[in-house]
Write a protein that holds these residues in place. Structure first.
Motif, short mmCIF file in Angstrom:
data_model
loop_
_atom_site.label_atom_id
_atom_site.label_comp_id
_atom_site.label_asym_id
_atom_site.label_seq_id
_atom_site.Cartn_x
_atom_site.Cartn_y
_atom_site.Cartn_z
N LYS A 73 0.82 -1.20 0.00
CA LYS A 73 0.00 0.00 0.00
C LYS A 73 0.86 1.26 0.00
CE LYS A 73 -3.75 -2.18 2.48
NZ LYS A 73 -3.36 -3.39 3.12
N TYR A 74 2.16 1.07 0.02
CA TYR A 74 3.07 2.21 0.13
C TYR A 74 3.85 2.40 -1.16
CZ TYR A 74 1.66 1.83 4.94
OH TYR A 74 0.90 1.77 6.08
N THR A 84 11.96 4.62 1.22
CA THR A 84 12.10 4.71 2.68
C THR A 84 12.24 6.16 3.10
OG1 THR A 84 14.48 4.39 2.53
CG2 THR A 84 13.14 2.42 2.90
N CYS A 85 11.80 6.42 4.31
CA CYS A 85 11.88 7.75 4.90
C CYS A 85 13.34 8.08 5.23
CB CYS A 85 11.03 7.80 6.17
SG CYS A 85 11.19 9.34 7.09
N PRO A 86 13.84 9.24 4.82
CA PRO A 86 15.23 9.59 5.13
C PRO A 86 15.47 9.85 6.62
CG PRO A 86 14.14 11.39 3.99
CD PRO A 86 13.19 10.25 4.00
N LYS A 87 14.40 10.11 7.37
CA LYS A 87 14.54 10.42 8.79
C LYS A 87 14.54 9.16 9.66
CE LYS A 87 12.41 13.33 12.33
NZ LYS A 87 11.28 14.23 12.61
N SER A 90 11.71 4.16 7.71
CA SER A 90 10.51 3.32 7.59
C SER A 90 10.12 3.21 6.12
CB SER A 90 9.36 3.95 8.38
OG SER A 90 8.15 3.28 8.11
N SER A 91 9.54 2.09 5.74
CA SER A 91 9.08 1.92 4.35
C SER A 91 7.60 2.25 4.21
CB SER A 91 9.36 0.49 3.89
OG SER A 91 8.65 -0.42 4.70
N LYS A 92 6.98 2.76 5.23
CA LYS A 92 5.57 3.15 5.18
C LYS A 92 5.46 4.60 4.70
CE LYS A 92 4.05 -0.11 8.63
NZ LYS A 92 3.35 -0.33 9.87
N VAL A 93 5.72 4.78 3.41
CA VAL A 93 5.76 6.10 2.80
C VAL A 93 4.68 6.19 1.73
CG1 VAL A 93 7.17 7.67 1.43
CG2 VAL A 93 8.22 6.34 3.25
N GLU A 94 3.90 7.27 1.77
CA GLU A 94 2.83 7.48 0.81
C GLU A 94 3.10 8.74 -0.01
OE1 GLU A 94 -1.27 6.31 2.47
OE2 GLU A 94 -0.14 7.07 4.20
N LEU A 95 2.64 8.74 -1.25
CA LEU A 95 2.81 9.88 -2.14
C LEU A 95 1.57 10.76 -2.08
CD1 LEU A 95 4.25 11.40 -4.49
CD2 LEU A 95 3.05 9.86 -6.02
N PHE A 96 1.79 12.06 -1.95
CA PHE A 96 0.70 13.04 -1.98
C PHE A 96 1.05 14.10 -3.01
CE2 PHE A 96 0.20 11.18 2.18
CZ PHE A 96 -1.18 11.04 2.28
N THR A 97 0.05 14.59 -3.70
CA THR A 97 0.26 15.70 -4.62
C THR A 97 -0.49 16.90 -4.09
OG1 THR A 97 -1.62 15.00 -5.95
CG2 THR A 97 0.55 14.23 -6.64
N SER A 98 0.04 18.07 -4.36
CA SER A 98 -0.63 19.27 -3.86
C SER A 98 -0.42 20.43 -4.83
CB SER A 98 -0.08 19.65 -2.48
OG SER A 98 1.29 19.97 -2.57
N VAL A 99 -1.28 21.40 -4.69
CA VAL A 99 -1.20 22.61 -5.47
C VAL A 99 -1.03 23.74 -4.46
CG1 VAL A 99 -2.39 24.05 -7.17
CG2 VAL A 99 -2.73 21.59 -7.18
N LYS A 100 0.20 23.94 -3.98
CA LYS A 100 0.45 24.94 -2.95
C LYS A 100 1.17 26.18 -3.47
CE LYS A 100 0.52 21.82 0.97
NZ LYS A 100 1.31 21.27 2.05
N SER A 101 2.09 25.98 -4.41
CA SER A 101 2.86 27.13 -4.89
C SER A 101 2.05 27.93 -5.91
CB SER A 101 4.17 26.66 -5.52
OG SER A 101 3.92 25.98 -6.73
N VAL A 102 2.46 29.15 -6.15
CA VAL A 102 1.80 30.01 -7.13
C VAL A 102 1.89 29.39 -8.52
CG1 VAL A 102 1.82 32.29 -8.20
CG2 VAL A 102 2.22 32.07 -5.76
N LYS A 103 3.05 28.82 -8.84
CA LYS A 103 3.24 28.19 -10.14
C LYS A 103 2.29 27.00 -10.32
CE LYS A 103 6.91 26.20 -12.99
NZ LYS A 103 8.33 25.82 -13.03
#
Length: 137
Positions: A73-74, A84-87, A90-103
């Motif tokens: 699921k990851y 994997t998370c660099p911090k 963990s391999s429980k990493v999910e992808l999210f997309t966002s529209v936050k910047s002006v561009k």
């Protein structure tokens, strides 16, 4: 009357369901989709009609659920390796997309007006273990 088919998964969009359907068919499990054409015609009705239902024969239900559990699921990279998370690593990493910047917002608005897919979206990974947010380089 006894049911011949059983729903094993529900998806918001038919593309997601088609991927799992292909995996089931590769495993020799006969499947079919319900409401996929309706949602392909108007994706906004997906929540109203309960999404795309993936059905299998009742006798294949347990095997289909095992195949579903085996699918990660990851997020994975282009070679299929777990991201994997660099911090916390963990391999429980999910992808999210966002529209936050002006561009991103500008391209989103233009895409919406011309009925095209957004050209510029920020992709960000979230670790489910430590809540770290990061981008892949």
């Amino acid at each position: 009357m006894k049911e011949t088919f059983s729903s094993v998964a529900v998806f918001q969009y038919s593309a997601e369901a088609q991927i799992i359907k292909g995996r089931f068919e590769a495993e020799g499990i006969e499947t079919f989709l319900v409401d996929n054409h309706t949602i392909d015609t108007d994706p906004l009705v997906s929540n109203a009609i309960g999404g795309v239902k993936l059905k299998v024969r009742c006798e294949d239900r347990n095997r289909a659920l095992q195949v579903l559990e085996s699918i990660s699921k990851y997020s994975v990279d282009d070679e299929g390796a777990q991201i994997t998370c660099p911090k916390c690593h963990s391999s429980k990493v999910e992808l999210f997309t966002s529209v936050k910047s002006v561009k991103s917002f500008f391209f989103f608005c233009i895409s919406f007006l011309v009925n095209a897919l957004p050209m510029h979206i920020k992709r960000e990974y979230h670790c489910a273990h430590c809540n770290n947010k990061f981008e892949l380089k």
